[in-house]
Design a protein around this motif. Structure first.
Motif: not given
Length: 115
Positions: A13-20, A66-69, A82-83
Protein backbone atom coordinates in the motif's frame (compact mmCIF):
# COMPACT_ATOMS: atom_id res chain seq x y z
CA UNK A 1 30.07 -15.02 -15.89
CA UNK A 2 27.73 -13.38 -13.39
CA UNK A 3 24.15 -14.32 -12.64
CA UNK A 4 21.74 -12.03 -10.81
CA UNK A 5 18.53 -13.03 -9.07
CA UNK A 6 16.16 -10.45 -7.65
CA UNK A 7 13.63 -11.10 -4.94
CA UNK A 8 11.41 -9.24 -2.51
CA UNK A 9 8.93 -7.62 -4.84
CA UNK A 10 5.23 -7.66 -4.24
CA UNK A 11 2.12 -5.63 -3.58
CA UNK A 12 2.24 -2.89 -0.98
CA UNK A 13 0.00 0.00 0.00
CA UNK A 14 1.07 3.62 -0.43
CA UNK A 15 3.29 4.64 2.44
CA UNK A 16 4.46 1.10 2.97
CA UNK A 17 7.90 -0.41 2.72
CA UNK A 18 9.55 -3.16 0.78
CA UNK A 19 13.07 -4.52 0.64
CA UNK A 20 14.47 -5.91 -2.57
CA UNK A 21 17.43 -8.25 -2.72
CA UNK A 22 19.75 -9.06 -5.58
CA UNK A 23 21.97 -12.08 -5.18
CA UNK A 24 24.99 -12.22 -7.46
CA UNK A 25 26.75 -15.46 -8.20
CA UNK A 26 29.57 -16.55 -10.44
CA UNK A 27 32.67 -14.47 -10.97
CA UNK A 28 31.68 -11.47 -8.88
CA UNK A 29 35.10 -10.26 -7.81
CA UNK A 30 35.56 -7.91 -10.76
CA UNK A 31 32.30 -6.04 -10.19
CA UNK A 32 32.83 -2.35 -9.61
CA UNK A 33 29.23 -1.29 -9.18
CA UNK A 34 25.75 -2.62 -8.71
CA UNK A 35 22.55 -0.79 -9.32
CA UNK A 36 18.80 -0.96 -9.33
CA UNK A 37 16.79 0.13 -12.33
CA UNK A 38 13.07 0.14 -12.81
CA UNK A 39 10.71 0.19 -15.74
CA UNK A 40 7.05 1.06 -15.55
CA UNK A 41 4.60 0.17 -18.33
CA UNK A 42 5.06 2.52 -21.25
CA UNK A 43 8.10 4.13 -19.65
CA UNK A 44 11.82 4.00 -20.25
CA UNK A 45 13.99 2.01 -17.92
CA UNK A 46 15.52 4.37 -15.38
CA UNK A 47 18.29 4.24 -12.85
CA UNK A 48 16.99 4.17 -9.29
CA UNK A 49 20.10 3.71 -7.18
CA UNK A 50 23.70 2.71 -7.61
CA UNK A 51 26.50 1.66 -5.30
CA UNK A 52 30.14 1.30 -6.28
CA UNK A 53 32.78 -1.06 -4.98
CA UNK A 54 34.11 1.87 -2.96
CA UNK A 55 30.75 2.28 -1.28
CA UNK A 56 29.64 5.51 -2.89
CA UNK A 57 25.98 5.79 -3.76
CA UNK A 58 23.72 7.84 -5.91
CA UNK A 59 19.96 7.98 -6.31
CA UNK A 60 17.36 9.21 -8.66
CA UNK A 61 15.90 12.48 -7.43
CA UNK A 62 12.48 10.88 -7.21
CA UNK A 63 13.60 8.38 -4.56
CA UNK A 64 16.10 10.38 -2.52
CA UNK A 65 15.27 10.24 1.15
CA UNK A 66 12.98 7.26 0.67
CA UNK A 67 15.16 4.52 -0.82
CA UNK A 68 18.47 3.19 0.42
CA UNK A 69 20.83 0.95 -1.49
CA UNK A 70 23.21 -1.21 0.49
CA UNK A 71 25.40 -4.23 0.01
CA UNK A 72 26.80 -7.29 1.68
CA UNK A 73 30.12 -7.86 -0.04
CA UNK A 74 30.69 -11.27 1.51
CA UNK A 75 27.34 -12.50 0.23
CA UNK A 76 27.60 -10.74 -3.11
CA UNK A 77 24.20 -9.24 -2.44
CA UNK A 78 22.81 -5.77 -2.92
CA UNK A 79 19.61 -4.51 -1.32
CA UNK A 80 17.15 -1.76 -1.98
CA UNK A 81 15.18 -0.62 1.03
CA UNK A 82 12.12 1.24 -0.19
CA UNK A 83 10.14 3.33 2.27
CA UNK A 84 7.22 5.70 1.89
CA UNK A 85 6.26 3.99 -1.31
CA UNK A 86 4.09 5.81 -3.81
CA UNK A 87 1.95 4.52 -6.67
CA UNK A 88 4.45 6.02 -9.10
CA UNK A 89 7.06 3.61 -7.73
CA UNK A 90 5.15 0.78 -9.38
CA UNK A 91 7.46 -0.91 -11.86
CA UNK A 92 9.53 -3.94 -12.58
CA UNK A 93 12.77 -3.50 -10.70
CA UNK A 94 15.95 -4.88 -12.24
CA UNK A 95 19.29 -5.54 -10.65
CA UNK A 96 22.33 -4.50 -12.65
CA UNK A 97 25.96 -5.45 -12.08
CA UNK A 98 28.75 -3.61 -13.82
CA UNK A 99 32.18 -4.81 -14.80
CA UNK A 100 34.71 -2.79 -16.77
CA UNK A 101 33.87 -4.48 -20.06
CA UNK A 102 30.35 -5.77 -19.55
CA UNK A 103 27.23 -5.56 -17.48
CA UNK A 104 24.70 -8.08 -16.27
CA UNK A 105 20.98 -7.95 -15.63
CA UNK A 106 18.61 -9.89 -13.47
CA UNK A 107 15.19 -11.03 -14.59
CA UNK A 108 13.34 -8.35 -12.65
CA UNK A 109 10.90 -8.34 -9.78
CA UNK A 110 7.51 -6.64 -9.80
CA UNK A 111 6.73 -3.93 -7.29
CA UNK A 112 3.15 -2.72 -7.19
CA UNK A 113 2.08 0.14 -4.94
CA UNK A 114 -1.66 0.40 -4.79
CA UNK A 115 -4.41 0.99 -2.24
Amino acid sequence: QVQLVESGGGLVQPGGSLRLSCAASGSIFSLYAMAWYRQAPGKQRELVARITSAGSTNYADSVKGRFTISRDIAKGTVYLQMNSLKPEDTAVYYCNAQEITREHWGQGTQVTVSP
